[in-house]
Design a protein around this motif. Structure first.
Motif, PDB file in Angstrom:
ATOM      1  N   PRO A  33       0.928  -0.832  -0.331  1.00 49.45           N
ATOM      2  CA  PRO A  33      -0.038  -0.010   0.152  1.00 49.45           C
ATOM      3  C   PRO A  33       0.846   0.885   0.189  1.00 49.45           C
ATOM      4  CG  PRO A  33      -0.825  -1.638   2.403  1.00 49.45           C
ATOM      5  CD  PRO A  33       0.566  -1.942   1.157  1.00 49.45           C
ATOM      6  N   PRO A  34       0.439   2.430  -0.546  1.00 49.95           N
ATOM      7  CA  PRO A  34       1.069   3.946  -1.189  1.00 49.95           C
ATOM      8  C   PRO A  34       1.854   4.000   0.625  1.00 49.95           C
ATOM      9  CG  PRO A  34      -0.917   3.873  -2.038  1.00 49.95           C
ATOM     10  CD  PRO A  34      -0.836   2.662  -1.447  1.00 49.95           C
ATOM     11  N   GLU A  35       0.993   4.064   1.636  1.00 48.32           N
ATOM     12  CA  GLU A  35       1.304   4.219   3.401  1.00 48.32           C
ATOM     13  C   GLU A  35       2.696   4.101   3.363  1.00 48.32           C
ATOM     14  OE1 GLU A  35      -2.087   1.518   3.309  1.00 48.32           O
ATOM     15  OE2 GLU A  35      -1.879   3.264   2.198  1.00 48.32           O
ATOM     16  N   ILE A  36       2.649   2.236   3.496  1.00 51.08           N
ATOM     17  CA  ILE A  36       3.938   1.370   3.723  1.00 51.08           C
ATOM     18  C   ILE A  36       5.226   1.867   2.800  1.00 51.08           C
ATOM     19  CG2 ILE A  36       4.918  -0.527   3.653  1.00 51.08           C
ATOM     20  CD1 ILE A  36       2.352  -0.432   5.924  1.00 51.08           C
ATOM     21  N   ILE A  37       5.358   2.140   1.894  1.00 49.53           N
ATOM     22  CA  ILE A  37       6.276   2.451   0.952  1.00 49.53           C
ATOM     23  C   ILE A  37       6.768   3.894   1.302  1.00 49.53           C
ATOM     24  CG2 ILE A  37       6.136   3.571  -1.366  1.00 49.53           C
ATOM     25  CD1 ILE A  37       4.696   1.341  -2.804  1.00 49.53           C
ATOM     26  N   GLU A  38       5.548   4.801   1.808  1.00 50.65           N
ATOM     27  CA  GLU A  38       5.713   6.486   2.345  1.00 50.65           C
ATOM     28  C   GLU A  38       6.804   5.961   3.530  1.00 50.65           C
ATOM     29  OE1 GLU A  38       2.496   8.591   2.265  1.00 50.65           O
ATOM     30  OE2 GLU A  38       2.232   8.420   0.202  1.00 50.65           O
ATOM     31  N   ALA A  39       6.236   4.809   4.233  1.00 53.85           N
ATOM     32  CA  ALA A  39       7.148   4.770   5.427  1.00 53.85           C
ATOM     33  C   ALA A  39       8.291   4.184   4.789  1.00 53.85           C
ATOM     34  CB  ALA A  39       6.021   4.258   6.144  1.00 53.85           C
ATOM     35  N   ILE A  40       8.576   3.370   4.435  1.00 51.60           N
ATOM     36  CA  ILE A  40       9.535   2.603   4.139  1.00 51.60           C
ATOM     37  C   ILE A  40      11.130   4.049   3.996  1.00 51.60           C
ATOM     38  CG2 ILE A  40      11.066   1.247   2.460  1.00 51.60           C
ATOM     39  CD1 ILE A  40       8.856  -0.632   2.711  1.00 51.60           C
ATOM     40  N   GLU A  41      10.051   4.480   2.814  1.00 52.01           N
ATOM     41  CA  GLU A  41      11.232   5.552   2.151  1.00 52.01           C
ATOM     42  C   GLU A  41      11.394   7.082   3.142  1.00 52.01           C
ATOM     43  OE1 GLU A  41       8.493   7.173  -1.048  1.00 52.01           O
ATOM     44  OE2 GLU A  41       9.443   5.732  -2.536  1.00 52.01           O
ATOM     45  N   ALA A  42      10.647   7.106   4.063  1.00 52.55           N
ATOM     46  CA  ALA A  42      10.878   8.470   5.423  1.00 52.55           C
ATOM     47  C   ALA A  42      11.487   7.426   6.020  1.00 52.55           C
ATOM     48  CB  ALA A  42       9.596   8.474   5.515  1.00 52.55           C
ATOM     49  N   GLU A  43      11.996   6.731   6.127  1.00 49.11           N
ATOM     50  CA  GLU A  43      13.125   5.782   7.259  1.00 49.11           C
ATOM     51  C   GLU A  43      13.989   5.873   6.738  1.00 49.11           C
ATOM     52  OE1 GLU A  43      10.843   2.446   9.024  1.00 49.11           O
ATOM     53  OE2 GLU A  43       9.287   3.919   9.981  1.00 49.11           O
ATOM     54  N   GLY A  44      13.268   5.914   5.797  1.00 45.56           N
ATOM     55  CA  GLY A  44      15.389   5.927   4.475  1.00 45.56           C
ATOM     56  C   GLY A  44      15.704   4.093   4.086  1.00 45.56           C
ATOM     57  N   GLY A  45      14.621   2.788   4.381  1.00 43.57           N
ATOM     58  CA  GLY A  45      14.909   1.756   4.219  1.00 43.57           C
ATOM     59  C   GLY A  45      14.757   1.286   2.415  1.00 43.57           C
ATOM     60  N   ASP A  46      15.210   0.097   2.261  1.00 43.69           N
ATOM     61  CA  ASP A  46      14.665  -0.432   1.455  1.00 43.69           C
ATOM     62  C   ASP A  46      13.680  -0.443   0.228  1.00 43.69           C
ATOM     63  OD1 ASP A  46      15.776  -2.281  -0.536  1.00 43.69           O
ATOM     64  OD2 ASP A  46      17.169  -3.015   0.373  1.00 43.69           O
ATOM     65  N   LEU A  47      13.601  -1.041  -0.355  1.00 36.96           N
ATOM     66  CA  LEU A  47      12.324  -0.744  -1.004  1.00 36.96           C
ATOM     67  C   LEU A  47      12.269  -2.327  -1.354  1.00 36.96           C
ATOM     68  CD1 LEU A  47      10.523   2.542  -2.781  1.00 36.96           C
ATOM     69  CD2 LEU A  47       9.690   1.845  -0.447  1.00 36.96           C
ATOM     70  N   ASN A  48      13.341  -2.697  -2.501  1.00 35.35           N
ATOM     71  CA  ASN A  48      12.978  -3.660  -1.853  1.00 35.35           C
ATOM     72  C   ASN A  48      13.658  -5.239  -0.764  1.00 35.35           C
ATOM     73  OD1 ASN A  48      13.435  -6.301  -3.933  1.00 35.35           O
ATOM     74  ND2 ASN A  48      15.591  -5.950  -4.089  1.00 35.35           N
ATOM     75  N   ALA A  49      13.188  -4.283   0.616  1.00 31.34           N
ATOM     76  CA  ALA A  49      13.294  -5.318   1.321  1.00 31.34           C
ATOM     77  C   ALA A  49      11.896  -6.694   1.684  1.00 31.34           C
ATOM     78  CB  ALA A  49      13.272  -4.661   2.810  1.00 31.34           C
TER      79      ALA A  49
END
Length: 133
Positions: A33-49
């Protein structure tokens, strides 16, 4: 009573492995979901995790792929068995998708003869393609 939620794979490249299995099983990739993608990006996380593949008919299990250390795929204590009407044709199709063949075996129990091909997905996880006659 519990029910099966996911079959989870430890993976070096979750998205790529999810794409292989989605194609192999005619599953769909499940986008977060978009909110999960946004949270990962905001935390500097790996979108391919993490990645997932789901059965569009909702009959089969959800396959979940998570970037994490893996145990050795040398031994295959738990693996997926894929049924195929034409095992050889299916092995060829999966090989074209990036799987590799380990060996083909045949066994007979009573009136049933089973032939199966042991394979590995692109990250080395074992699975079998089988047919009965």
């Amino acid at each position: 009573m519990a029910s099966l939620g996911n079959i989870t794979f430890a993976s070096k490249d979750p998205r790529s492995l999810a794409e292989f299995w989605a194609e192999a099983l005619e599953y769909d990739l499940e986008e977060p979901p978009p909110e999960i993608i946004e949270a990962i990006e905001a935390e500097g996380g790996d979108l391919n995790a993490v990645a997932a593949a789901v059965d569009p008919t909702e009959d089969g299990p959800r396959l979940f792929f998570k970037k994490m250390p893996r145990s050795s795929p040398e031994h295959i204590p738990i693996h997926l068995d894929l049924d195929a009407e034409d095992r050889e044709e299916e092995v060829e199709r999966l090989t074209e998708l990036g799987a590799s063949v380990v060996e083909t075996k045949t066994g007979t129990t009573g009136p049933v003869t089973e032939t199966w091909t042991v394979m590995r997905d692109p990250e080395g996880n074992g699975f079998c393609v089988q047919s009965f006659h």
